[in-house]
Design an enzyme around this catalytic site. Sequence first.
Site, PDB file in Angstrom:
ATOM      1  N   GLN A   1      13.443 -24.816 -39.852  1.00 39.50           N
ATOM      2  CA  GLN A   1      14.652 -25.512 -39.393  1.00 39.50           C
ATOM      3  C   GLN A   1      15.659 -24.495 -38.861  1.00 39.50           C
ATOM      4  O   GLN A   1      15.925 -23.473 -39.495  1.00 39.50           O
ATOM      5  CB  GLN A   1      15.265 -26.316 -40.548  1.00 39.50           C
ATOM      6  CG  GLN A   1      16.490 -27.125 -40.135  1.00 39.50           C
ATOM      7  CD  GLN A   1      16.964 -28.073 -41.222  1.00 39.50           C
ATOM      8  OE1 GLN A   1      16.269 -28.301 -42.208  1.00 39.50           O
ATOM      9  NE2 GLN A   1      18.141 -28.642 -41.041  1.00 39.50           N
ATOM     10  N   ASP A   2      16.219 -24.787 -37.655  1.00 44.10           N
ATOM     11  CA  ASP A   2      17.282 -23.962 -37.059  1.00 44.10           C
ATOM     12  C   ASP A   2      16.807 -22.534 -36.743  1.00 44.10           C
ATOM     13  O   ASP A   2      17.534 -21.569 -36.978  1.00 44.10           O
ATOM     14  CB  ASP A   2      18.505 -23.902 -37.974  1.00 44.10           C
ATOM     15  CG  ASP A   2      19.237 -25.229 -38.074  1.00 44.10           C
ATOM     16  OD1 ASP A   2      18.777 -26.201 -37.444  1.00 44.10           O
ATOM     17  OD2 ASP A   2      20.249 -25.297 -38.789  1.00 44.10           O
TER      18      ASP A   2
ATOM     19  N   ASP B   1      15.357 -29.310 -35.348  1.00 47.18           N
ATOM     20  CA  ASP B   1      16.451 -28.743 -34.535  1.00 47.18           C
ATOM     21  C   ASP B   1      16.266 -27.241 -34.339  1.00 47.18           C
ATOM     22  O   ASP B   1      17.222 -26.470 -34.420  1.00 47.18           O
ATOM     23  CB  ASP B   1      17.809 -29.001 -35.208  1.00 47.18           C
ATOM     24  CG  ASP B   1      18.058 -30.460 -35.532  1.00 47.18           C
ATOM     25  OD1 ASP B   1      17.514 -31.325 -34.825  1.00 47.18           O
ATOM     26  OD2 ASP B   1      18.787 -30.743 -36.506  1.00 47.18           O
TER      27      ASP B   1
ATOM     28  N   ARG C   1      17.681 -34.500 -30.176  1.00 49.55           N
ATOM     29  CA  ARG C   1      18.641 -35.474 -30.691  1.00 49.55           C
ATOM     30  C   ARG C   1      20.050 -34.924 -30.453  1.00 49.55           C
ATOM     31  O   ARG C   1      20.255 -33.702 -30.404  1.00 49.55           O
ATOM     32  CB  ARG C   1      18.409 -35.781 -32.169  1.00 49.55           C
ATOM     33  CG  ARG C   1      18.553 -34.611 -33.130  1.00 49.55           C
ATOM     34  CD  ARG C   1      18.466 -35.101 -34.577  1.00 49.55           C
ATOM     35  NE  ARG C   1      18.502 -34.000 -35.534  1.00 49.55           N
ATOM     36  CZ  ARG C   1      18.807 -34.157 -36.818  1.00 49.55           C
ATOM     37  NH1 ARG C   1      19.124 -35.351 -37.310  1.00 49.55           N
ATOM     38  NH2 ARG C   1      18.799 -33.108 -37.643  1.00 49.55           N
TER      39      ARG C   1
ATOM     40  N   GLN D   1      18.127 -25.162 -43.464  1.00 51.91           N
ATOM     41  CA  GLN D   1      18.635 -24.341 -42.365  1.00 51.91           C
ATOM     42  C   GLN D   1      18.382 -22.866 -42.666  1.00 51.91           C
ATOM     43  O   GLN D   1      18.832 -22.336 -43.688  1.00 51.91           O
ATOM     44  CB  GLN D   1      20.137 -24.565 -42.167  1.00 51.91           C
ATOM     45  CG  GLN D   1      20.493 -25.971 -41.724  1.00 51.91           C
ATOM     46  CD  GLN D   1      20.871 -26.867 -42.894  1.00 51.91           C
ATOM     47  OE1 GLN D   1      20.305 -26.756 -43.987  1.00 51.91           O
ATOM     48  NE2 GLN D   1      21.838 -27.748 -42.678  1.00 51.91           N
TER      49      GLN D   1
END
Length: 563
Positions: A377-378, A399, A467, A355
């Site tokens: 990520q993120d 994500d 998701r 993250q």
Amino acid sequence: MSGKIIGAGVSLILCVGVVIGVVAVVQSPKNETSSTGQLKTTNRAVTALCQNSDDQQFCHSVLSTTNSSDPKDYIATVVKTSMDSVIKAFNMSDRLTVEHGNSSAGMKMALDDCKDLLQSAIHELEASGVLVQESNIDAVNNHSSEIKNWLGAVVAYQQSCLDGFNTDGEKKVQEQLQSDSLDQVGKLTGLALDIVSGIAKILQSLDLNLALKPASRRLLEIDQEGYPTWFSAADRKLLNNIDNGGVIPHATVAKDGSGQFTTILDAINSYPKKHQGRFIIYVKAGVYDEYILVDKKKVNLLIYGDGPTKTIITGRKNYAEGTKTMRTATFSTVAEDFMAKSIAFENTAGAEGHQAVALRVQGDRSVFFDCAMRGYQDTLYVHAHRQFYRNCEISGTIDFIFGYATTLIQNSKILVRKPGVNQQNIVVADGTQQKNMPTGIVLQNCEIMPDPSLAADRLTVKTYLARPWKAFSRAVFIENVIGDLIQPVGYIPWNDLEPNTQDCYFAEYGNSGPGSVATSRAPFAKGIISREEAAKYTAEPWLQASAWLPAASVPFDSSFTKA
């Protein structure tokens, strides 16, 4: 959101309660005005207000402490009880900081973040004690979305607080906060959302002529300069003048010393107290390695650069090296009416950083034009409130567009990068936790394509559209061009222990490209929805733009850009 706005919204709800109460009494049979009439009318009010709640037993138990025939008193009870629960959670986080704050750096960060988030929740709820004020009932519809926006943000802060405790050593404190206070915050705020959401239905069922569908500008209609037509004339002129070099900024940042400031943070901190109108900062070309927070007092801030390939704000804080996700952001803004143009926000931690946020946006009515958000990520944390992105480039792996906000991303390039070994890509992870939260992530008229780093491996590295991060996760894809990198199933559960597939809402309409074929989508997804259903996620029905943008009559079909 200021207390004044929240107060107006609460008083408007209470005003609706007065009308409902009056109608309930007027419509009651004559024999209900006897000695038992008070109880019967009270029960009617509670039943009407609880009808939209999934947990009607909890709703009745909360409202049963109020003995009144006027629904305004019941609504006031829910709002006040929500405020009390947030204050209790804040006090508990303060106590736990004293008891456990020195146990580890991660624990201290999580507890400090909790206190900040709950303080924001208190700010959102500070009008809970406002008495009923005189209001025109016709104004209710212009403010109902403000109230749901505020309540949705409270849930976002409650969930973000819990998200921060993500190591085994922190779970005990997380469980204590959750069981003793934060679960109650979520339940009560969810109940308030249920009741507010049900008020419009009650008004409609009573056949009150309140013009429940006001005229409004459609967020998605674009003028000939490429700006949304809801944009105020002053802001549109301002952006045009930026493009034409006709703007005199209040502050200029340049690494070579040719401006008033050499760092962006110093320029932001030069924002004068009680400034009126836009405060404009020009950031000249350069790579600015700094971590920035725009605090809530710096409203109406506009930062613009020389383009996202020239003006770059960079950092590399990441979870793998011990920083909590919320704190990894290179750039964070919690101020209302923030605007950025022609700037890149990046986090260079790479896939190995896990993250690692490039941009975190919390302030209401935030707008980004011609910007880039680059990470893995993120990448983009759409944390809370209403947000609009246009002509942007957003890149990442896992994500990489996530959060709890009401988000619309339009006419942008969504670039999926090559992840780490044994990793897969997911574009969207929305955090809608309550049924009636007005939140989710909508991508409209975008291109979802592989970044050059993934191009050669795009068919072997698995990539999914979304998701479900939380129970009522919502992601809608409208009129996008979707490349062949997207797996036919489209969507995957959150994980094995918490799939979150029962109540999530993943839907598509009017998309094209090889990745848009929806015949094999996951069974928990909605798949292709009708035009009528898709219309709910454009303009007024989805973003409810008239609640925060100038209202004007625009044909509904103009919300779709291709169909």
